[in-house]
Design a protein around this motif. Structure first.
Motif, PDB file in Angstrom:
ATOM      1  N   GLU A   1      -1.287  19.368  -2.763  1.00 59.56           N
ATOM      2  CA  GLU A   1      -3.391  19.325  -2.504  1.00 59.56           C
ATOM      3  C   GLU A   1      -3.378  18.091  -3.831  1.00 59.56           C
ATOM      4  N   GLN A   2      -2.906  18.301  -5.199  1.00 60.77           N
ATOM      5  CA  GLN A   2      -2.950  17.095  -5.805  1.00 60.77           C
ATOM      6  C   GLN A   2      -3.032  15.367  -5.242  1.00 60.77           C
ATOM      7  N   ALA A   3      -1.855  15.669  -4.232  1.00 62.52           N
ATOM      8  CA  ALA A   3      -1.850  14.032  -3.529  1.00 62.52           C
ATOM      9  C   ALA A   3      -2.768  13.835  -2.620  1.00 62.52           C
ATOM     10  N   LYS A   4      -3.603  15.020  -1.861  1.00 60.23           N
ATOM     11  CA  LYS A   4      -4.043  14.606  -1.255  1.00 60.23           C
ATOM     12  C   LYS A   4      -5.194  14.785  -2.049  1.00 60.23           C
ATOM     13  N   LYS A   5      -5.614  14.962  -2.421  1.00 56.37           N
ATOM     14  CA  LYS A   5      -7.235  14.340  -3.765  1.00 56.37           C
ATOM     15  C   LYS A   5      -7.211  12.811  -4.229  1.00 56.37           C
ATOM     16  N   ALA A   6      -5.926  12.870  -4.731  1.00 53.32           N
ATOM     17  CA  ALA A   6      -5.471  11.064  -5.168  1.00 53.32           C
ATOM     18  C   ALA A   6      -4.992  10.089  -4.490  1.00 53.32           C
ATOM     19  N   LEU A   7      -4.429  10.526  -3.848  1.00 52.78           N
ATOM     20  CA  LEU A   7      -4.162   9.300  -1.988  1.00 52.78           C
ATOM     21  C   LEU A   7      -5.459   8.052  -1.645  1.00 52.78           C
ATOM     22  N   GLY A   8      -7.173  10.014  -1.387  1.00 55.80           N
ATOM     23  CA  GLY A   8      -8.015   8.566  -0.993  1.00 55.80           C
ATOM     24  C   GLY A   8      -8.009   8.925   0.665  1.00 55.80           C
ATOM     25  N   GLU A   9      -8.796   8.200   0.814  1.00 52.33           N
ATOM     26  CA  GLU A   9      -9.395   8.177   2.800  1.00 52.33           C
ATOM     27  C   GLU A   9      -7.977   7.700   3.403  1.00 52.33           C
ATOM     28  N   ASN A  10      -7.501   6.444   2.756  1.00 53.14           N
ATOM     29  CA  ASN A  10      -6.460   5.704   3.564  1.00 53.14           C
ATOM     30  C   ASN A  10      -5.319   5.921   3.673  1.00 53.14           C
ATOM     31  N   TYR A  11      -5.272   6.925   3.116  1.00 53.09           N
ATOM     32  CA  TYR A  11      -3.650   7.630   3.159  1.00 53.09           C
ATOM     33  C   TYR A  11      -3.870   8.407   3.504  1.00 53.09           C
TER      34      TYR A  11
ATOM     35  N   GLN B   1       0.622  -1.332  -0.025  1.00 51.64           N
ATOM     36  CA  GLN B   1       0.347  -0.275  -0.209  1.00 51.64           C
ATOM     37  C   GLN B   1       0.972   1.345  -0.207  1.00 51.64           C
ATOM     38  N   ILE B   2       2.397   1.195   0.787  1.00 48.75           N
ATOM     39  CA  ILE B   2       2.712   2.758   0.797  1.00 48.75           C
ATOM     40  C   ILE B   2       3.741   2.480  -0.220  1.00 48.75           C
ATOM     41  N   LEU B   3       3.947   1.573  -1.815  1.00 49.40           N
ATOM     42  CA  LEU B   3       4.559   1.515  -1.991  1.00 49.40           C
ATOM     43  C   LEU B   3       3.395   1.774  -3.268  1.00 49.40           C
ATOM     44  N   LEU B   4       2.820   1.822  -3.293  1.00 49.02           N
ATOM     45  CA  LEU B   4       1.483   2.564  -4.455  1.00 49.02           C
ATOM     46  C   LEU B   4       1.312   3.938  -3.918  1.00 49.02           C
ATOM     47  N   GLY B   5       1.381   4.403  -3.086  1.00 49.70           N
ATOM     48  CA  GLY B   5       1.176   5.469  -2.400  1.00 49.70           C
ATOM     49  C   GLY B   5       2.848   6.587  -3.189  1.00 49.70           C
ATOM     50  N   ILE B   6       3.212   5.989  -2.351  1.00 52.01           N
ATOM     51  CA  ILE B   6       4.365   6.195  -3.578  1.00 52.01           C
ATOM     52  C   ILE B   6       5.038   6.559  -5.170  1.00 52.01           C
ATOM     53  N   VAL B   7       4.665   5.566  -6.059  1.00 50.82           N
ATOM     54  CA  VAL B   7       3.943   5.604  -6.830  1.00 50.82           C
ATOM     55  C   VAL B   7       3.055   6.438  -7.626  1.00 50.82           C
ATOM     56  N   ILE B   8       1.882   6.610  -6.831  1.00 48.56           N
ATOM     57  CA  ILE B   8       1.633   7.759  -7.167  1.00 48.56           C
ATOM     58  C   ILE B   8       1.639   8.887  -6.620  1.00 48.56           C
ATOM     59  N   VAL B   9       2.284   9.512  -5.645  1.00 52.20           N
ATOM     60  CA  VAL B   9       2.743  10.781  -5.471  1.00 52.20           C
ATOM     61  C   VAL B   9       3.991  10.951  -6.401  1.00 52.20           C
ATOM     62  N   ALA B  10       4.349   9.932  -6.758  1.00 53.66           N
ATOM     63  CA  ALA B  10       6.179  10.488  -8.071  1.00 53.66           C
ATOM     64  C   ALA B  10       5.347  11.061  -9.366  1.00 53.66           C
ATOM     65  N   GLY B  11       4.176  10.321  -9.654  1.00 49.51           N
ATOM     66  CA  GLY B  11       3.536  10.644 -10.671  1.00 49.51           C
ATOM     67  C   GLY B  11       2.912  12.057 -10.721  1.00 49.51           C
ATOM     68  N   ILE B  12       2.442  12.366  -9.414  1.00 55.05           N
ATOM     69  CA  ILE B  12       2.092  13.451  -9.620  1.00 55.05           C
ATOM     70  C   ILE B  12       3.856  14.623  -9.160  1.00 55.05           C
TER      71      ILE B  12
ATOM     72  N   PHE C   1      -0.236   5.196   4.921  1.00 53.22           N
ATOM     73  CA  PHE C   1      -1.020   4.091   4.582  1.00 53.22           C
ATOM     74  C   PHE C   1      -1.465   3.895   5.716  1.00 53.22           C
ATOM     75  N   ASP C   2      -2.845   4.503   6.338  1.00 50.91           N
ATOM     76  CA  ASP C   2      -3.318   4.423   7.377  1.00 50.91           C
ATOM     77  C   ASP C   2      -5.005   3.983   7.423  1.00 50.91           C
ATOM     78  N   ASN C   3      -5.145   2.139   7.022  1.00 54.82           N
ATOM     79  CA  ASN C   3      -6.556   2.010   6.914  1.00 54.82           C
ATOM     80  C   ASN C   3      -7.384   2.600   7.457  1.00 54.82           C
ATOM     81  N   LYS C   4      -8.551   3.118   7.068  1.00 56.99           N
ATOM     82  CA  LYS C   4      -9.703   3.110   7.446  1.00 56.99           C
ATOM     83  C   LYS C   4     -10.435   2.990   7.491  1.00 56.99           C
ATOM     84  N   ILE C   5     -10.384   1.925   6.908  1.00 56.39           N
ATOM     85  CA  ILE C   5     -11.671   0.920   6.304  1.00 56.39           C
ATOM     86  C   ILE C   5     -12.016  -0.177   7.169  1.00 56.39           C
ATOM     87  N   THR C   6     -12.862  -0.548   7.814  1.00 59.57           N
ATOM     88  CA  THR C   6     -12.701  -1.817   8.836  1.00 59.57           C
ATOM     89  C   THR C   6     -13.533  -2.691   8.219  1.00 59.57           C
TER      90      THR C   6
END
Length: 109
Positions: A74-84, A16-27, A102-107
């Motif tokens: 700002e773009q990263a906050k929107k792109a990452l969603g509620e679990n980041y 999950q954090i690897l995916l987050g890094i890839v998303i933010v790197a794209g931004i 990555f802070d899983n908030k979905i139970t």
């Protein structure tokens, strides 16, 4: 491009954090900047920190202008969603960085 500050340890990174890094790197790339991870599992962190669990990294911001930094944030906050969580820590200091976790908030109910 994604690069690592010398000495950064990235032990036990979660998918999950690897995916987050890839998303933010794209931004970062869209803003014409390179992403550098400055802290992974290395360093001293607060009790309960997600760095030691492989669910958090810190990303350099002092190499980009404030306008670019704010746009990326700002773009990263929107792109990452509620679990980041992405936080701008130490704003306008020599220790300024983005903290990504990555802070899983979905139970499961």
């Amino acid at each position: 491009m994604i690069s690592l500050k010398p000495g950064v340890k990235l032990e036990h990174l979660s998918p999950q954090i690897l995916l987050g890094i890839v998303i933010v790197a794209g931004i970062y790339a869209r803003w014409g900047a390179d992403l550098t991870i400055t802290v992974g599992s290395n360093g001293t962190h607060k009790v309960g920190s997600l760095h030691g669990k492989g669910d958090a990294v810190d990303i350099r911001t002092h190499n980009i202008t404030a306008d670019v930094r704010d746009g990326i944030y700002e773009q990263a906050k929107k792109a990452l969603g509620e679990n980041y969580d992405i936080l701008l820590e130490g704003k306008d200091t020599e220790n300024e960085h983005l903290h990504l976790e990555f802070d899983n908030k979905i139970t499961n109910a």
